[in-house]
Scaffold this motif. Sequence first.
Motif, PDB file in Angstrom:
ATOM      1  N   THR A 286       0.835  -1.199   0.000  1.00  9.12           N
ATOM      2  CA  THR A 286       0.000   0.000   0.000  1.00  9.12           C
ATOM      3  C   THR A 286       0.868   1.247   0.000  1.00  9.12           C
ATOM      4  OG1 THR A 286      -1.797  -1.133   1.167  1.00  9.12           O
ATOM      5  CG2 THR A 286      -1.776   1.268   1.270  1.00  9.12           C
ATOM      6  N   THR A 287       1.925   1.232   0.822  1.00 11.70           N
ATOM      7  CA  THR A 287       2.850   2.367   0.891  1.00 11.70           C
ATOM      8  C   THR A 287       3.554   2.588  -0.446  1.00 11.70           C
ATOM      9  OG1 THR A 287       3.211   1.925   3.261  1.00 11.70           O
ATOM     10  CG2 THR A 287       4.820   3.328   2.144  1.00 11.70           C
ATOM     11  N   VAL A 288       4.040   1.509  -1.041  1.00 13.00           N
ATOM     12  CA  VAL A 288       4.711   1.621  -2.340  1.00 13.00           C
ATOM     13  C   VAL A 288       3.766   2.202  -3.385  1.00 13.00           C
ATOM     14  CG1 VAL A 288       5.768   0.321  -4.232  1.00 13.00           C
ATOM     15  CG2 VAL A 288       6.313  -0.272  -1.871  1.00 13.00           C
ATOM     16  N   SER A 289       2.538   1.715  -3.400  1.00 12.32           N
ATOM     17  CA  SER A 289       1.566   2.138  -4.406  1.00 12.32           C
ATOM     18  C   SER A 289       1.252   3.630  -4.322  1.00 12.32           C
ATOM     19  CB  SER A 289       0.278   1.323  -4.254  1.00 12.32           C
ATOM     20  OG  SER A 289      -0.688   1.717  -5.200  1.00 12.32           O
ATOM     21  N   VAL A 290       0.990   4.123  -3.109  1.00 14.63           N
ATOM     22  CA  VAL A 290       0.640   5.539  -2.982  1.00 14.63           C
ATOM     23  C   VAL A 290       1.837   6.426  -3.305  1.00 14.63           C
ATOM     24  CG1 VAL A 290       1.074   5.663  -0.483  1.00 14.63           C
ATOM     25  CG2 VAL A 290      -0.476   7.288  -1.536  1.00 14.63           C
ATOM     26  N   LEU A 291       3.036   6.008  -2.919  1.00 13.41           N
ATOM     27  CA  LEU A 291       4.227   6.814  -3.217  1.00 13.41           C
ATOM     28  C   LEU A 291       4.483   6.877  -4.726  1.00 13.41           C
ATOM     29  CD1 LEU A 291       6.649   5.717  -0.339  1.00 13.41           C
ATOM     30  CD2 LEU A 291       5.335   7.846  -0.523  1.00 13.41           C
ATOM     31  N   ASN A 292       4.276   5.776  -5.411  1.00 15.36           N
ATOM     32  CA  ASN A 292       4.418   5.797  -6.869  1.00 15.36           C
ATOM     33  C   ASN A 292       3.378   6.705  -7.515  1.00 15.36           C
ATOM     34  OD1 ASN A 292       6.645   4.198  -7.899  1.00 15.36           O
ATOM     35  ND2 ASN A 292       5.650   2.424  -6.973  1.00 15.36           N
ATOM     36  N   ASP A 293       2.164   6.693  -6.984  1.00 18.48           N
ATOM     37  CA  ASP A 293       1.129   7.571  -7.533  1.00 18.48           C
ATOM     38  C   ASP A 293       1.458   9.042  -7.288  1.00 18.48           C
ATOM     39  OD1 ASP A 293      -0.455   5.661  -8.712  1.00 18.48           O
ATOM     40  OD2 ASP A 293      -1.821   5.430  -7.011  1.00 18.48           O
ATOM     41  N   ILE A 294       2.015   9.343  -6.137  1.00 21.59           N
ATOM     42  CA  ILE A 294       2.438  10.724  -5.859  1.00 21.59           C
ATOM     43  C   ILE A 294       3.498  11.144  -6.880  1.00 21.59           C
ATOM     44  CG2 ILE A 294       3.671  12.202  -4.217  1.00 21.59           C
ATOM     45  CD1 ILE A 294       2.307  10.593  -1.960  1.00 21.59           C
ATOM     46  N   LYS A 295       4.469  10.268  -7.113  1.00 23.94           N
ATOM     47  CA  LYS A 295       5.539  10.547  -8.082  1.00 23.94           C
ATOM     48  C   LYS A 295       4.959  10.791  -9.486  1.00 23.94           C
ATOM     49  CE  LYS A 295       7.729   6.903  -9.491  1.00 23.94           C
ATOM     50  NZ  LYS A 295       7.276   6.782 -10.902  1.00 23.94           N
ATOM     51  N   ASP A 296       3.928  10.022  -9.818  1.00 29.04           N
ATOM     52  CA  ASP A 296       3.349  10.093 -11.166  1.00 29.04           C
ATOM     53  C   ASP A 296       2.256  11.153 -11.303  1.00 29.04           C
ATOM     54  OD1 ASP A 296       5.033   8.026 -11.897  1.00 29.04           O
ATOM     55  OD2 ASP A 296       3.546   6.452 -11.572  1.00 29.04           O
ATOM     56  N   GLY A 297       2.119  12.005 -10.292  1.00 25.70           N
ATOM     57  CA  GLY A 297       1.158  13.095 -10.372  1.00 25.70           C
ATOM     58  C   GLY A 297      -0.293  12.700 -10.188  1.00 25.70           C
ATOM     59  N   LYS A 298      -0.527  11.628  -9.445  1.00 23.58           N
ATOM     60  CA  LYS A 298      -1.886  11.122  -9.253  1.00 23.58           C
ATOM     61  C   LYS A 298      -2.395  11.356  -7.836  1.00 23.58           C
ATOM     62  CE  LYS A 298      -1.125   7.502 -12.720  1.00 23.58           C
ATOM     63  NZ  LYS A 298      -1.073   6.040 -12.969  1.00 23.58           N
ATOM     64  N   TRP A 299      -1.943  12.435  -7.212  1.00 23.94           N
ATOM     65  CA  TRP A 299      -2.347  12.723  -5.833  1.00 23.94           C
ATOM     66  C   TRP A 299      -3.849  12.926  -5.700  1.00 23.94           C
ATOM     67  CZ3 TRP A 299      -1.096  12.046  -1.084  1.00 23.94           C
ATOM     68  CH2 TRP A 299      -1.649  12.837  -0.071  1.00 23.94           C
ATOM     69  N   ASN A 300      -4.519  13.339  -6.765  1.00 28.12           N
ATOM     70  CA  ASN A 300      -5.964  13.574  -6.691  1.00 28.12           C
ATOM     71  C   ASN A 300      -6.747  12.333  -6.278  1.00 28.12           C
ATOM     72  OD1 ASN A 300      -5.760  16.256  -7.355  1.00 28.12           O
ATOM     73  ND2 ASN A 300      -6.162  15.968  -9.546  1.00 28.12           N
ATOM     74  N   LYS A 301      -6.173  11.152  -6.502  1.00 30.83           N
ATOM     75  CA  LYS A 301      -6.824   9.909  -6.082  1.00 30.83           C
ATOM     76  C   LYS A 301      -6.964   9.839  -4.566  1.00 30.83           C
ATOM     77  CE  LYS A 301      -5.289   6.039  -7.714  1.00 30.83           C
ATOM     78  NZ  LYS A 301      -4.363   4.976  -8.193  1.00 30.83           N
ATOM     79  N   TYR A 302      -6.083  10.552  -3.857  1.00 30.26           N
ATOM     80  CA  TYR A 302      -5.977  10.410  -2.410  1.00 30.26           C
ATOM     81  C   TYR A 302      -6.302  11.686  -1.638  1.00 30.26           C
ATOM     82  CZ  TYR A 302      -3.158   6.503  -4.146  1.00 30.26           C
ATOM     83  OH  TYR A 302      -2.714   5.393  -4.815  1.00 30.26           O
ATOM     84  N   SER A 303      -6.163  12.816  -2.271  1.00 33.40           N
ATOM     85  CA  SER A 303      -6.220  14.121  -1.610  1.00 33.40           C
ATOM     86  C   SER A 303      -7.431  14.290  -0.697  1.00 33.40           C
ATOM     87  CB  SER A 303      -6.228  15.225  -2.672  1.00 33.40           C
ATOM     88  OG  SER A 303      -6.356  16.496  -2.081  1.00 33.40           O
ATOM     89  N   GLY A 304      -7.156  14.499   0.599  1.00 28.93           N
ATOM     90  CA  GLY A 304      -8.209  14.781   1.565  1.00 28.93           C
ATOM     91  C   GLY A 304      -9.102  13.606   1.902  1.00 28.93           C
ATOM     92  N   LYS A 305      -8.659  12.383   1.604  1.00 28.38           N
ATOM     93  CA  LYS A 305      -9.517  11.206   1.789  1.00 28.38           C
ATOM     94  C   LYS A 305      -9.028  10.301   2.919  1.00 28.38           C
ATOM     95  CE  LYS A 305     -10.819  11.023  -3.110  1.00 28.38           C
ATOM     96  NZ  LYS A 305     -10.763  10.219  -4.347  1.00 28.38           N
ATOM     97  N   ILE A 306      -9.998   9.609   3.530  1.00 29.65           N
ATOM     98  CA  ILE A 306      -9.697   8.490   4.416  1.00 29.65           C
ATOM     99  C   ILE A 306     -10.080   7.241   3.630  1.00 29.65           C
ATOM    100  CG2 ILE A 306     -10.203   7.329   6.591  1.00 29.65           C
ATOM    101  CD1 ILE A 306     -10.907  10.047   7.772  1.00 29.65           C
ATOM    102  N   MET A 307      -9.088   6.463   3.250  1.00 26.87           N
ATOM    103  CA  MET A 307      -9.308   5.317   2.371  1.00 26.87           C
ATOM    104  C   MET A 307      -9.261   4.025   3.177  1.00 26.87           C
ATOM    105  SD  MET A 307      -7.227   6.592  -1.002  1.00 26.87           S
ATOM    106  CE  MET A 307      -8.279   5.642  -2.088  1.00 26.87           C
ATOM    107  N   HIS A 308     -10.330   3.241   3.046  1.00 30.81           N
ATOM    108  CA  HIS A 308     -10.451   2.000   3.819  1.00 30.81           C
ATOM    109  C   HIS A 308     -10.320   0.813   2.881  1.00 30.81           C
ATOM    110  CE1 HIS A 308     -11.562  -0.545   7.155  1.00 30.81           C
ATOM    111  NE2 HIS A 308     -12.475  -1.136   6.403  1.00 30.81           N
ATOM    112  N   TYR A 309      -9.378  -0.083   3.179  1.00 34.29           N
ATOM    113  CA  TYR A 309      -9.116  -1.229   2.327  1.00 34.29           C
ATOM    114  C   TYR A 309      -9.541  -2.529   3.015  1.00 34.29           C
ATOM    115  CZ  TYR A 309      -6.260   1.624  -0.839  1.00 34.29           C
ATOM    116  OH  TYR A 309      -5.821   2.562  -1.742  1.00 34.29           O
TER     117      TYR A 309
END
Length: 372
Positions: A286-309
């Motif tokens: 999960t950590t690797v995935s979100v960090l890669n998305d941040i690098k790739d400019g996909k922060w909007n997927k996460y911004s201001g959210k509480i994500m439950h898996y």
Amino acid sequence: MKKIISMILIATMAVGLAACGSKSDSKNTKKVSKNDVALITDVGTIDDESFNQATWQGVKQYCKENGFKCDYKKPTADSTDARVSSITEACSQGYKTIVLPGYLFGDALIQLQDSFPDVKFVAIDVSKADLKGQKIKDNVVCFTFAEEQAGYLAGYAAVKEGYTKLGFLGGIKVPSVARFGYGYVQGIKGAAKETNTKAEVKYTYGGQFSADDKITAKMQGWYSAGTQIIFACGGGIYGSPLEACGQYKGKLIGVDVDQYSKGTKCEKQHGYNPFLTSAMKDLQNTTVSVLNDIKDGKWNKYSGKIMHYSLKDGDYICLPTDEKSWAFEKFTKEEYKELKEKIAKGTIKVDDNADVDIEKQSDENVTVSLIK
């Protein structure tokens, strides 16, 4: 008032980081790039064989694969002020992505999110309850997991393996630990009903996330009285049943990460590895995935959210299936796969109530005793 105090602390930090209270993984003085990552531990360490370590492994994997730098800081005290200090130090050093593993970061996160709007905070295991009614801002994402499902998998598998006298040792009764425990009881009850097995569960909390002589003595009492296996749930508290189990050939269930390797000392001293399995959350990936998305400019997927898996979202909840860690002899990988699919599809429903009264969970097959 808290915000004023926080701002004063931040200003103080900015002019004198040498006085900060934190331990760092390196003395790297190279300029920090926008993709470098800092992690702040909670009360644990990066080698705690629990969620701090799993999250740190994710940070290291991401940085190694992408050629970035990473660092960690351990607050000098178990307090919001110490955590604020360590986070502020990382921000002042130029880190634009900071990973915060553990519910204890709720207060610090709320204090600092406005002060560093250009920093992305990735909070692992920080829930809405940990934020105490405060909203997170666009530079924050929080991740939570269905611990009750991991507990269910472990409890169900243990009974299918043939264990009928089981224990649960929680650390501090926080929601994530309580969900692990309640899920464990539900899994025990599910397998006991399916196989028409009578089982007993002793259930307790140590009130801390570390082992000590008092808890070890309590676990020795459980094993000597016939408890066959204990689910140790909460940071380093597993050390107490691990110390206690050997002379009784007792077994253990680990938590958060695959803890099978922690049984090597017992294996040398008593001739067996006590870890049957571990109830895991996929913190590293999960950590690797979100960090890669941040690098790739996909922060909007996460911004201001509480994500439950949970299992319905993917393979975020599991038991270890590596051959070296799969210690089951009766419970099969085919049964395990089928069980996960049933939970993912909702055929088996696992209650996530962290406030359930454990003393009222006994049924016709399973007797649950809360030991205070």
